[in-house]
Design a protein around this motif. Structure first.
Motif, PDB file in Angstrom:
ATOM      1  N   ILE A   6      10.184  -1.959   1.567  1.00 47.41           N
ATOM      2  CA  ILE A   6       8.685  -1.999   2.105  1.00 47.41           C
ATOM      3  C   ILE A   6       8.157  -0.910   1.268  1.00 47.41           C
ATOM      4  CG2 ILE A   6       7.410  -1.121   3.971  1.00 47.41           C
ATOM      5  CD1 ILE A   6       8.557  -3.899   4.564  1.00 47.41           C
ATOM      6  N   GLN A   7       8.764   0.449   0.805  1.00 53.14           N
ATOM      7  CA  GLN A   7       7.938   1.440   0.301  1.00 53.14           C
ATOM      8  C   GLN A   7       8.010   1.243  -1.168  1.00 53.14           C
ATOM      9  OE1 GLN A   7      11.099   4.806   0.895  1.00 53.14           O
ATOM     10  NE2 GLN A   7       9.852   5.569   2.480  1.00 53.14           N
ATOM     11  N   SER A   8       8.921   0.260  -1.758  1.00 53.20           N
ATOM     12  CA  SER A   8       8.568  -0.285  -3.182  1.00 53.20           C
ATOM     13  C   SER A   8       7.400  -0.811  -3.415  1.00 53.20           C
ATOM     14  CB  SER A   8       9.535  -1.053  -3.568  1.00 53.20           C
ATOM     15  OG  SER A   8      10.715  -0.586  -3.523  1.00 53.20           O
ATOM     16  N   ILE A   9       6.831  -1.642  -2.291  1.00 52.65           N
ATOM     17  CA  ILE A   9       5.614  -2.413  -2.339  1.00 52.65           C
ATOM     18  C   ILE A   9       4.333  -2.030  -1.795  1.00 52.65           C
ATOM     19  CG2 ILE A   9       5.739  -4.195  -0.564  1.00 52.65           C
ATOM     20  CD1 ILE A   9       5.221  -4.970  -4.307  1.00 52.65           C
ATOM     21  N   GLU A  10       4.465  -0.877  -0.950  1.00 52.71           N
ATOM     22  CA  GLU A  10       3.559  -0.346  -0.036  1.00 52.71           C
ATOM     23  C   GLU A  10       2.190   0.223  -1.078  1.00 52.71           C
ATOM     24  OE1 GLU A  10       5.279   1.489   4.211  1.00 52.71           O
ATOM     25  OE2 GLU A  10       5.621   2.827   2.120  1.00 52.71           O
ATOM     26  N   PRO A  11       2.261   0.843  -2.158  1.00 53.39           N
ATOM     27  CA  PRO A  11       1.298   1.108  -2.913  1.00 53.39           C
ATOM     28  C   PRO A  11       0.346  -0.092  -3.298  1.00 53.39           C
ATOM     29  CG  PRO A  11       2.845   2.315  -3.849  1.00 53.39           C
ATOM     30  CD  PRO A  11       3.627   1.420  -2.561  1.00 53.39           C
ATOM     31  N   LEU A  12       0.720  -1.109  -3.720  1.00 55.38           N
ATOM     32  CA  LEU A  12       0.263  -2.281  -4.244  1.00 55.38           C
ATOM     33  C   LEU A  12      -0.314  -2.936  -2.968  1.00 55.38           C
ATOM     34  CD1 LEU A  12      -0.523  -4.521  -6.020  1.00 55.38           C
ATOM     35  CD2 LEU A  12       1.536  -5.765  -5.645  1.00 55.38           C
ATOM     36  N   ALA A  13       0.402  -2.941  -1.848  1.00 53.39           N
ATOM     37  CA  ALA A  13      -0.390  -3.759  -0.664  1.00 53.39           C
ATOM     38  C   ALA A  13      -1.643  -2.899  -0.034  1.00 53.39           C
ATOM     39  CB  ALA A  13       0.785  -3.749   0.518  1.00 53.39           C
ATOM     40  N   ALA A  14      -1.504  -1.427  -0.052  1.00 52.12           N
ATOM     41  CA  ALA A  14      -2.471  -0.793   0.137  1.00 52.12           C
ATOM     42  C   ALA A  14      -3.730  -0.887  -0.619  1.00 52.12           C
ATOM     43  CB  ALA A  14      -2.151   0.755   0.443  1.00 52.12           C
ATOM     44  N   GLU A  15      -3.438  -1.108  -1.918  1.00 48.36           N
ATOM     45  CA  GLU A  15      -4.313  -1.118  -2.903  1.00 48.36           C
ATOM     46  C   GLU A  15      -5.262  -2.472  -2.782  1.00 48.36           C
ATOM     47  OE1 GLU A  15      -4.784   0.346  -7.096  1.00 48.36           O
ATOM     48  OE2 GLU A  15      -4.208  -1.760  -7.610  1.00 48.36           O
ATOM     49  N   ARG A  16      -4.679  -3.346  -2.689  1.00 52.14           N
ATOM     50  CA  ARG A  16      -5.030  -4.780  -2.354  1.00 52.14           C
ATOM     51  C   ARG A  16      -5.435  -5.251  -1.075  1.00 52.14           C
ATOM     52  NH1 ARG A  16      -3.266  -8.307  -6.735  1.00 52.14           N
ATOM     53  NH2 ARG A  16      -3.189  -6.846  -8.446  1.00 52.14           N
TER      54      ARG A  16
END
Length: 182
Positions: free
Chosen positions: A54-64
């Motif tokens: 989850i933490q690995s992809i959170e920055p991308l998910a938040a940005e998109r």
């Protein structure tokens, strides 16, 4: 039908337990993943429920502004329910004997089938691009379905993180992550 299917291995973590967070280096890698996908379409993100995934992809998910959907079928394969001092040798055996399962563990075949179920479900949807976030062992088993002779040796060469694009129609996959490039 999904046109792009990406499979992502989580970034560097502080351990193997389900609640192990990313290391400081892993947090930087998560930002690199966000940059890596900057010019790629991502309509849906489905992740292992493990904290490091989850933490690995959170920055991308938040940005998109894309929600992270957790799916337990993308969690790491459990080799055994007890500590194994020779776990690496035992793991290697599971690549040649897909039905081999140790005490309380899951065979390569069973783990592959649960992951394939997620992919098969996604292929029935209309999303343009789907990103699956998982763990090294399960990722290698999935890739073994698309890349001939992808096994234990290739698993050992996977990086944290790592990214492959799967082409369902041609039943192929290619590594698109280049370490140190981001």
């Amino acid at each position: 039908m999904v046109k792009q299917l990406y499979i992502v291995r989580h970034c560097k973590a502080q351990g193997q337990e389900s609640e192990a967070p990313l290391t400081a280096e892993g947090q930087a890698e998560a930002l690199a993943l966000r940059s890596f996908f900057q010019q790629k379409r991502v309509d849906r993100i489905i992740s292992s429920p493990f904290k490091r995934a989850i933490q690995s992809i959170e920055p991308l998910a938040a940005e998109r502004g894309v929600a992270i959907e957790e799916d337990h079928r993308l969690k790491e394969r459990e080799l055994s329910d007890r500590p194994l001092s020779d776990w690496l040798e035992k793991l290697e055996r599971t690549y040649s004997d897909k039905n081999l399962a140790y005490s309380g563990g899951e065979s390569s075949h069973a783990a592959t089938e649960r992951a394939k179920a997620v992919i098969d479900e996604r292929m029935q949807q209309d999303e343009e691009a789907v990103l699956l976030v998982t763990h090294g062992n399960l990722m290698s088993l999935i890739l073994g379905e698309y890349i001939e002779n992808f096994g234990f040796g290739e698993w050992k060469k996977l990086s944290n993180p790592d990214v492959y694009r799967i082409n369902i129609e041609s039943r192929s996959a290619e590594r698109i992550w280049k370490e140190g490039e981001w």
